[in-house]
Design a protein around this motif. Structure first.
Motif, PDB file in Angstrom:
ATOM      1  N   UNK A   1       3.341   6.267  -5.739  1.00  0.00           N
ATOM      2  CA  UNK A   1       3.468   6.272  -7.209  1.00  0.00           C
ATOM      3  C   UNK A   1       3.080   7.595  -7.880  1.00  0.00           C
ATOM      4  N   UNK A   2       1.941   8.207  -7.513  1.00  0.00           N
ATOM      5  CA  UNK A   2       1.525   9.389  -8.280  1.00  0.00           C
ATOM      6  C   UNK A   2       2.587  10.487  -8.337  1.00  0.00           C
ATOM      7  N   UNK A   3       3.257  10.740  -7.216  1.00  0.00           N
ATOM      8  CA  UNK A   3       4.280  11.793  -7.213  1.00  0.00           C
ATOM      9  C   UNK A   3       5.469  11.395  -8.093  1.00  0.00           C
ATOM     10  N   UNK A   4       5.902  10.138  -7.950  1.00  0.00           N
ATOM     11  CA  UNK A   4       7.053   9.681  -8.755  1.00  0.00           C
ATOM     12  C   UNK A   4       6.680   9.732 -10.238  1.00  0.00           C
ATOM     13  N   UNK A   5       5.469   9.283 -10.552  1.00  0.00           N
ATOM     14  CA  UNK A   5       5.047   9.276 -11.960  1.00  0.00           C
ATOM     15  C   UNK A   5       4.941  10.695 -12.523  1.00  0.00           C
ATOM     16  N   UNK A   6       4.394  11.603 -11.709  1.00  0.00           N
ATOM     17  CA  UNK A   6       4.252  12.995 -12.177  1.00  0.00           C
ATOM     18  C   UNK A   6       5.625  13.589 -12.473  1.00  0.00           C
ATOM     19  N   UNK A   7       6.595  13.304 -11.614  1.00  0.00           N
ATOM     20  CA  UNK A   7       7.943  13.858 -11.822  1.00  0.00           C
ATOM     21  C   UNK A   7       8.594  13.251 -13.065  1.00  0.00           C
TER      22      UNK A   7
ATOM     23  N   UNK B   1       0.804  -1.226   0.000  1.00  0.00           N
ATOM     24  CA  UNK B   1       0.000   0.000   0.000  1.00  0.00           C
ATOM     25  C   UNK B   1       0.830   1.266   0.000  1.00  0.00           C
ATOM     26  N   UNK B   2       1.892   1.286   0.811  1.00  0.00           N
ATOM     27  CA  UNK B   2       2.700   2.515   0.883  1.00  0.00           C
ATOM     28  C   UNK B   2       3.478   2.744  -0.416  1.00  0.00           C
ATOM     29  N   UNK B   3       3.847   1.661  -1.107  1.00  0.00           N
ATOM     30  CA  UNK B   3       4.556   1.840  -2.394  1.00  0.00           C
ATOM     31  C   UNK B   3       3.562   2.427  -3.400  1.00  0.00           C
ATOM     32  N   UNK B   4       2.360   1.857  -3.431  1.00  0.00           N
ATOM     33  CA  UNK B   4       1.333   2.364  -4.356  1.00  0.00           C
ATOM     34  C   UNK B   4       1.014   3.836  -4.075  1.00  0.00           C
ATOM     35  N   UNK B   5       0.956   4.180  -2.787  1.00  0.00           N
ATOM     36  CA  UNK B   5       0.614   5.563  -2.424  1.00  0.00           C
ATOM     37  C   UNK B   5       1.696   6.541  -2.879  1.00  0.00           C
TER      38      UNK B   5
ATOM     39  N   UNK C   1      20.917  -6.803   6.631  1.00  0.00           N
ATOM     40  CA  UNK C   1      20.363  -7.229   5.343  1.00  0.00           C
ATOM     41  C   UNK C   1      18.847  -7.459   5.379  1.00  0.00           C
ATOM     42  N   UNK C   2      18.321  -7.880   6.516  1.00  0.00           N
ATOM     43  CA  UNK C   2      16.866  -8.144   6.570  1.00  0.00           C
ATOM     44  C   UNK C   2      16.048  -6.846   6.466  1.00  0.00           C
ATOM     45  N   UNK C   3      16.721  -5.700   6.601  1.00  0.00           N
ATOM     46  CA  UNK C   3      16.024  -4.417   6.453  1.00  0.00           C
ATOM     47  C   UNK C   3      16.363  -3.734   5.121  1.00  0.00           C
ATOM     48  N   UNK C   4      16.908  -4.509   4.174  1.00  0.00           N
ATOM     49  CA  UNK C   4      17.266  -3.911   2.882  1.00  0.00           C
ATOM     50  C   UNK C   4      16.008  -3.518   2.105  1.00  0.00           C
ATOM     51  N   UNK C   5      16.127  -2.411   1.358  1.00  0.00           N
ATOM     52  CA  UNK C   5      15.004  -1.976   0.512  1.00  0.00           C
ATOM     53  C   UNK C   5      15.008  -2.668  -0.856  1.00  0.00           C
ATOM     54  N   UNK C   6      15.911  -3.638  -1.059  1.00  0.00           N
ATOM     55  CA  UNK C   6      15.984  -4.297  -2.375  1.00  0.00           C
ATOM     56  C   UNK C   6      14.625  -4.865  -2.836  1.00  0.00           C
ATOM     57  N   UNK C   7      13.872  -5.566  -1.968  1.00  0.00           N
ATOM     58  CA  UNK C   7      12.564  -6.066  -2.443  1.00  0.00           C
ATOM     59  C   UNK C   7      11.602  -4.933  -2.825  1.00  0.00           C
ATOM     60  N   UNK C   8      11.757  -3.807  -2.149  1.00  0.00           N
ATOM     61  CA  UNK C   8      10.891  -2.648  -2.440  1.00  0.00           C
ATOM     62  C   UNK C   8      11.254  -2.057  -3.811  1.00  0.00           C
ATOM     63  N   UNK C   9      12.555  -2.039  -4.125  1.00  0.00           N
ATOM     64  CA  UNK C   9      12.984  -1.534  -5.443  1.00  0.00           C
ATOM     65  C   UNK C   9      12.362  -2.386  -6.546  1.00  0.00           C
ATOM     66  N   UNK C  10      12.361  -3.703  -6.330  1.00  0.00           N
ATOM     67  CA  UNK C  10      11.784  -4.596  -7.358  1.00  0.00           C
ATOM     68  C   UNK C  10      10.297  -4.308  -7.530  1.00  0.00           C
ATOM     69  N   UNK C  11       9.591  -4.194  -6.405  1.00  0.00           N
ATOM     70  CA  UNK C  11       8.135  -3.958  -6.479  1.00  0.00           C
ATOM     71  C   UNK C  11       7.832  -2.584  -7.092  1.00  0.00           C
ATOM     72  N   UNK C  12       8.629  -1.608  -6.713  1.00  0.00           N
ATOM     73  CA  UNK C  12       8.436  -0.260  -7.267  1.00  0.00           C
ATOM     74  C   UNK C  12       8.600  -0.297  -8.790  1.00  0.00           C
ATOM     75  N   UNK C  13       9.595  -1.032  -9.251  1.00  0.00           N
ATOM     76  CA  UNK C  13       9.826  -1.158 -10.691  1.00  0.00           C
ATOM     77  C   UNK C  13       8.640  -1.826 -11.386  1.00  0.00           C
ATOM     78  N   UNK C  14       8.114  -2.882 -10.761  1.00  0.00           N
ATOM     79  CA  UNK C  14       6.947  -3.574 -11.353  1.00  0.00           C
ATOM     80  C   UNK C  14       5.762  -2.623 -11.463  1.00  0.00           C
ATOM     81  N   UNK C  15       5.529  -1.876 -10.388  1.00  0.00           N
ATOM     82  CA  UNK C  15       4.351  -0.995 -10.364  1.00  0.00           C
ATOM     83  C   UNK C  15       4.507   0.182 -11.325  1.00  0.00           C
TER      84      UNK C  15
END
Ligand SMILES: Nc1ncnc2c1ncn2[C@@H]1O[C@H](COP(=O)(O)OP(=O)(O)O)[C@@H](O)[C@H]1O
Ligand SMILES: O=C(OP(=O)(O)O)[C@H](O)COP(=O)(O)O
Length: 395
Positions: A39-45, A33-37, A67-81
Motif C-alpha cells: 500500500x505505501x508505494x501505491x498510495x505515495x504514487x 499481509x502482502x497487499x498491506x505491505x 480461474x482459481x489463480x485469478x487476482x480478482x479477489x486481490x483487486x477487491x481487497x486492494x480497493x477496500x484497503x
C-alpha cells in the motif's frame, strides 16, 4: 538505486510490480499481509497524481489461465484497503489491460490479471520473456519495482520490463534491503537459521552457502524428509526430493567438518492423509510408518528447536515447520515462533506463508525484529547472490 522520490510521476502511467501472492482458501484471502505491505508505494504514487497500473502473480499456474489463480479477489481487497475503486483487467496485456491503463484518471489504480497466466512471464527464453515485457512496458511510461518477494525471479515483469522503461525501487524493496543488509554484515553470534516450508527444491540450495555463515541450521517443514532419508530413514509418503539426497548427504558431512550444527527433528506428526481430520500420531523421526506422511515436527522437536534458539543472538527463519493452516499440524510452527521471541535475539521472519503463520497463530508482529515479505528472495539475498529484480533496478 533510484527511489520513487526521484521520479516525476504526475499524470504519468506507472507500472508497479508488486508481490500480491497471498494465501487463498476457497477463493477467500486468508492473510492480506502482502497487499498491506504494497500500500505505501501505491498510495505515495497516487497522492502525487500518478496513474497506477499494478501487476503481480498468484501461485504457480504455469503459463495457463486457471480461474482459481485469478487476482480478482486481490483487486477487491486492494480497493477496500485503498478506499478507492480498483479497475481489474481480466487479462495481462490484452484488450482489457490496455483499456484499463488508458482509462485511468490521475490518482487512479488498476490491477492486471495474474502475470503467470502468460507463459512469457516465467520463460527461460529471453526472446519469449522479452516479447511479454514489450507489451507490459507499452502499458506505461514508468516502472516501479516493489515486489520484494519475487526479486529473485528472472521473470519478464521483474527483470525485463525495467530495462525498457525509466525505473525506480518502491518503498517496500528499499525497506527490505535495508534490514536484510544487517544480516550480511557483522552478525551477532550464535547465528541460527531455521528452514521449513514446502518449496524444498528451491530452498535446499541455499544451505550450501549458509554452511559458511550460520552456526546452527534448524530443519523443519517439508525439508525434513530429504534429510531423514539421506540419513537412511524411511519417510513414508512425506514430501521428498529424491534427486537431492546426495546433496543433502554432502551438507551433513560438510557441517560435521566445519562445526556447523544441524538440528533435525526427533519426532514427527505423521498422518494418514493431507487433511486436518486425518488420523495422526506422534512418531519417532526414524520410524515414520510407510503409509503415513509427516505434516509437522513433533512436541519434543519443538522443545529441542526452542532450546537451540534460546541463546542465539541472530535468527533468520523461513518456512513453516508444518502444515500450520491445519490446527493439528500447527504446533511446531508455534514452538519455533515462540522460540524466536523468547531468544531476545535480532529476529527476522521471511516468506509469505511464514509471515502469514505468525499472524494466524496470534503472535504480535512487533515481537519480531523484522517480518519480511520474501522467503526465497531474502534467503538468496542473504547468500549474497545477485538478485535479477534488484540488479534491473540498479542498472
Ligand atoms: N511437512 C510438510 N509437508 C507439506 N507441506 C508442508 C510441510 N510443512 C510445511 N508445509 C507447507 O509449507 C508451506 C509454506 O512453504 P513456503 O512457501 O516454502 O514458505 P514461505 O512462503 O514462508 O517462504 C505452507 O503452506 C505449509 O503448509
Ligand atoms: O511466495 C513467494 O515466495 P516465498 O514463498 O519464498 O515467500 C513469492 O511470491 C515468489 O513466488 P514463487 O516462489 O512462486 O516464485
Amino acid at each position: 538505486m533510484r527511489t520513487i522520490d526521484d521520479l516525476d510521476v504526475a499524470g504519468r502511467r506507472v507500472l508497479v510490480r508488486a508481490d500480491l501472492n497471498v494465501p487463498l482458501e476457497d477463493g477467500r484471502i486468508t492473510d492480506d499481509g502482502r497487499i498491506r505491505a504494497s500500500l505505501p508505494t501505491i498510495e505515495a504514487l497516487r497522492t502525487r497524481g500518478a496513474r497506477v497500473i499494478v501487476c503481480a502473480h498468484l501461485g504457480r499456474p504455469k503459463g495457463q489461465v486457471k480461474p482459481e489463480f485469478s487476482l480478482a479477489p486481490v483487486a477487491r481487497r486492494l480497493g477496500e484497503l485503498l478506499g478507492t475503486d480498483v479497475t481489474f483487467a481480466s487479462d495481462v496485456v490484452g484488450d482489457s489491460a490496455r483499456a484499463a491503463a488508458e482509462g485511468l484518471a490521475d490518482g487512479g489504480v488498476a490491477l492486471l490479471e495474474n502475470l503467470r497466466f502468460e507463459p512469457g512471464e516465467t520463460s527461460k527464453d529471453d526472446a519469449e520473456r522479452g516479447a511479454l515485457a514489450d507489451r507490459l512496458a507499452a502499458l506505461a511510461e514508468i516502472y516501479v519495482g516493489d515486489g520484494f518477494g519475487a526479486v529473485h525471479r528472472k521473470h519478464a515483469s521483474v527483470y525485463d520490463v525495467p530495462r525498457r522503461l525509466p525505473h525506480a525501487a518502491g518503498g517496500l524493496i528499499a525497506a527490505e534491503v535495508e534490514v536484510l543488509k544487517r544480516l550480511t554484515e557483522d552478525v551477532e553470534r550464535p547465528y541460527a537459521v531455521a528452514l521449513g516450508g514446502s518449496k524444498v527444491s528451491d530452498k535446499l540450495g541455499v544451505i550450501d552457502n549458509l554452511l559458511g555463515k550460520a552456526d546452527r541450521i534448524l530443519i523443519g517443514g517439508g525439508m525434513v524428509f530429504t534429510f531423514l532419508k539421506a540419513q537412511g530413514h524411511e519417510v513414508g509418503e512425506s514430501l521428498l526430493e529424491e534427486d537431492q539426497l546426495d546433496t543433502v548427504r554432502d551438507y551433513l558431512r560438510r557441517a560435521e567438518e566445519t562445526g556447523v550444527e544441524f538440528v533435525l527433528p526427533v519426532d514427527i506428526v505423521a498422518a494418514t492423509a493431507f487433511a486436518a481430520d486425518a488420523d495422526h500420531a506422534v512418531v519417532a523421526a526414524d520410524a515414520i510408518p510407510a503409509d503415513r506422511l509427516g505434516l509437522d515436527i513433533g512436541p519434543e522437536s519443538g522443545k529441542l528447536f526452542a532450546s537451540r534458539l534460546a541463546d542465539a543472538r541472530t535468527v533468520f527463519w523461513n518456512g513453516p515447520m508444518g502444515v500450520f493452516e491445519m490446527e493439528p499440524y500447527s504446533h511446531g510452527t508455534r514452538a519455533v515462533a515462540q522460540g524466536l521471541i523468547d531468544s531476545g535475539a535480532f529476529t527476522v521472519v521471511g516468506g509469505g506463508d511464514s509471515a502469514a503463520a505468525v499472524r494466524r497463530l496470534g503472535f504480535d508482529e512487533a515481537a519480531f525484529s523484522h517480518i519480511s515479505t520474501g522467503g526465497g528472495a531474502s534467503l538468496e539475498y542473504l547468500e549474497g547472490k545477485t538478485l535479477p529484480g534488484l540488479q534491473a533496478l540498479e542498472d
